[in-house]
Scaffold this active site. Structure first.
Site, PDB file in Angstrom:
ATOM      1  CG  ASN A   1     -27.199  -4.587 -15.033  1.00  0.00           C
ATOM      2  OD1 ASN A   1     -26.407  -4.522 -15.969  1.00  0.00           O
ATOM      3  ND2 ASN A   1     -27.552  -3.528 -14.336  1.00  0.00           N
TER       4      ASN A   1
ATOM      5  CB  SER B   1     -21.400 -10.536  -7.633  1.00  0.00           C
ATOM      6  OG  SER B   1     -21.769 -10.102  -6.357  1.00  0.00           O
TER       7      SER B   1
ATOM      8  CG  HIS C   1     -25.372 -10.010  -4.303  1.00  0.00           C
ATOM      9  ND1 HIS C   1     -26.441  -9.289  -4.767  1.00  0.00           N
ATOM     10  CD2 HIS C   1     -24.275  -9.326  -4.682  1.00  0.00           C
ATOM     11  CE1 HIS C   1     -26.005  -8.202  -5.392  1.00  0.00           C
ATOM     12  NE2 HIS C   1     -24.695  -8.199  -5.358  1.00  0.00           N
TER      13      HIS C   1
ATOM     14  CB  THR D   1      -8.774 -11.059   7.714  1.00  0.00           C
ATOM     15  OG1 THR D   1      -7.675 -10.382   8.315  1.00  0.00           O
ATOM     16  CG2 THR D   1      -9.018 -12.379   8.419  1.00  0.00           C
TER      17      THR D   1
ATOM     18  CB  CYS E   1     -34.241   7.815  -7.853  1.00  0.00           C
ATOM     19  SG  CYS E   1     -35.011   9.280  -7.210  1.00  0.00           S
TER      20      CYS E   1
HETATM   21  N1  PMP Z   1     -22.003  -6.124 -12.693  1.00  0.00           N
HETATM   22  C1  PMP Z   1     -23.275  -6.405 -12.976  1.00  0.00           C
HETATM   23  C2  PMP Z   1     -23.659  -6.757 -14.378  1.00  0.00           C
HETATM   24  C3  PMP Z   1     -24.235  -6.369 -11.963  1.00  0.00           C
HETATM   25  O1  PMP Z   1     -25.516  -6.635 -12.253  1.00  0.00           O
HETATM   26  C4  PMP Z   1     -23.833  -6.032 -10.650  1.00  0.00           C
HETATM   27  C5  PMP Z   1     -24.838  -5.969  -9.508  1.00  0.00           C
HETATM   28  N2  PMP Z   1     -25.938  -5.146  -9.768  1.00  0.00           N
HETATM   29  C6  PMP Z   1     -22.490  -5.736 -10.418  1.00  0.00           C
HETATM   30  C7  PMP Z   1     -21.614  -5.802 -11.461  1.00  0.00           C
HETATM   31  C8  PMP Z   1     -22.000  -5.343  -9.053  1.00  0.00           C
HETATM   32  O2  PMP Z   1     -21.932  -6.446  -8.216  1.00  0.00           O
HETATM   33  P1  PMP Z   1     -21.671  -6.300  -6.647  1.00  0.00           P
HETATM   34  O3  PMP Z   1     -23.007  -5.982  -6.061  1.00  0.00           O
HETATM   35  O4  PMP Z   1     -21.172  -7.629  -6.235  1.00  0.00           O
HETATM   36  O5  PMP Z   1     -20.661  -5.240  -6.459  1.00  0.00           O
END
Ligand code: PMP
Length: 386
Positions: free
Chosen positions: A154, A202, A204, A240, A328
């Site tokens: 990430n 995920s 989002h 649910t 931080c």
């Molecule tokens: N794994 C990685 C590599 C991510 O970048 C993230 C989100 N920053 C997550 C897991 C966590 O995902 P979620 O926000 O859906 O819990």
């Protein structure tokens, strides 16, 4: 002139795609409990199964299970919890291997497991953030239950050789999990091709809603629920169904699959335009991560003698949203553990900025950043005492 809003923090989260939003708006009327046997329940259940199929197709999960969770953090925790339970129940294999640069939902989980007495090894990475196969092999043995390695990082975008790691781990009889959260929609992700047993994602991160994700399981692998209490998901995850979010995820999955080839090229072109532009305009910069095996939309750069947080705030004043590698923590500014684990000098780790691109970014936006960033770095360097 009105200040633009330039969002270059797509690895943190993405905007919801307009078609996803439309599907979710429509789904709002589908409020039946998908576990109910009446018509409204069945209607919701049908839509949920369509989304499940969309995810299955997106990650080439074959005949494995797609388990909806609250996100990748829960999916990751589910995997570690189930292996911990197996160890508690007396399994012969008692060791877990992961890497030094995983997401905190894994790093902090294994730190806790270690604190309470479980055997966990963190495989180191090279100075581009990549696992070295010989180092992974040296850690493997017939006491290893699980190997967990993320697909794309990430922070610095480094793509791991998950397929090769899975082959090694399987040869030693261990199960393999990959956190593919950052890779979806950016590079091809196939559970079959990677040959992994568990995979997290995920919504989002690829233009779906927040609070919904998936743990995908290869058919027949061990499983134990993390959330108990209901028959949903064949007893694998109670609660649910969140119809609206699941439908949003399914729609996002279809779009991601359709747009992947173009999006992959477009994101890389924007990233390279910014990288080259920064290197041309700003002296003494260091591009972090692996330049060959890198997520297409991620660019992590260190600006020596300029603090990451200051750069972030000055960019914010210009309407440009980025992220620093550092978190931080309790009032003290900690440098990024990902950069430190990749051997990046502590000063460089303090001065790092992550630019992460998404489907709504344009070349004009990159030009704007290239106009605003150099004077910010110059000013901060002049202010620096060294
Ligand atoms: N794994 C990685 C590599 C991510 O970048 C993230 C989100 N920053 C997550 C897991 C966590 O995902 P979620 O926000 O859906 O819990």
């Amino acid at each position: 002139m009105e200040q633009p809003t330039i969002y270059l923090d797509n690895n943190a989260t993405t905007a919801v795609h307009e078609d996803v939003l439309a599907a979710m708006n429509e789904a709002a009327s589908l409020y039946g409990n998908a576990s109910s046997m009446h018509a409204m329940g069945r209607e919701a259940a049908v839509a949920i199964e369509e989304s499940r199929q969309a995810v299955r197709d997106l990650i080439d999960a074959q005949d494995g299970a797609i388990v909806f969770t609250s996100g990748a953090s829960e999916a990751n925790n589910t995997v570690f919890n189930l292996f911990r339970e197996r160890i508690d129940l007396g399994a012969k294999r008692k060791r877990i291997i992961t890497t030094t640069i995983e997401h905190p939902s894994i790093i902090e989980t294994v730190t806790h497991l270690k604190e309470i007495g479980y055997a966990v090894d963190l495989c180191p990475v090279d100075n581009t953030g990549r696992v070295v196969l010989s180092q992974m092999e040296a850690l493997l043995g017939d006491d290893v239950a699980l190997v967990s390695v993320m697909l794309g990082n990430n922070e610095i975008g480094t793509i791991q050789p998950v397929k090769e790691i899975a082959a090694l781990a399987h040869r030693h009889g261990a199960y393999v999990h990959s956190d593919a959260t950052q890779a979806i929609g950016k590079i091809e992700v196939s559970m079959k091709e990677l040959d992994v047993d568990y995979l997290s994602l995920s919504a989002h991160k690829f233009y779906g809603p927040k609070g919904i994700g998936v743990l995908a399981l290869r058919k027949g692998v061990p499983f134990s629920p993390f959330v108990h209490g209901g028959h949903q998901e064949d007893g694998r995850r109670a609660g649910t169904y969140n119809n609206t979010a699941i439908i949003g995820l399914g729609t996002a999955a279809r779009i991601a699959q359709r747009e992947l080839p173009d999006e992959n090229k477009r994101l890389w072109a924007l990233r390279e335009m910014l990288r080259v532009g920064i290197e041309e305009r700003i002296p003494n910069v260091v591009v972090n991560g692996n330049q060959e095996h890198c997520l297409p939309g991620t660019l992590d750069v260190s600006f020596p003698r300029a603090e990451g947080e200051s750069i972030l705030l000055y960019l914010d004043l210009e309407g440009i949203m980025v992220s620093t590698g550092s978190a931080c923590a309790s009032g003290s500014l900690e440098p990024s553990y990902v950069l430190l684990a990749s051997g990046v000098d502590i000063e460089l780790a303090h001065g790092s900025i992550r630019f992460s691109f998404g489907r709504y970014n344009t070349e004009d936006e990159v030009r704007y950043v290239l106009e605003k960033l150099p004077p910010i770095i110059k000013r901060l360097r002049e202010m620096s005492i060294r």
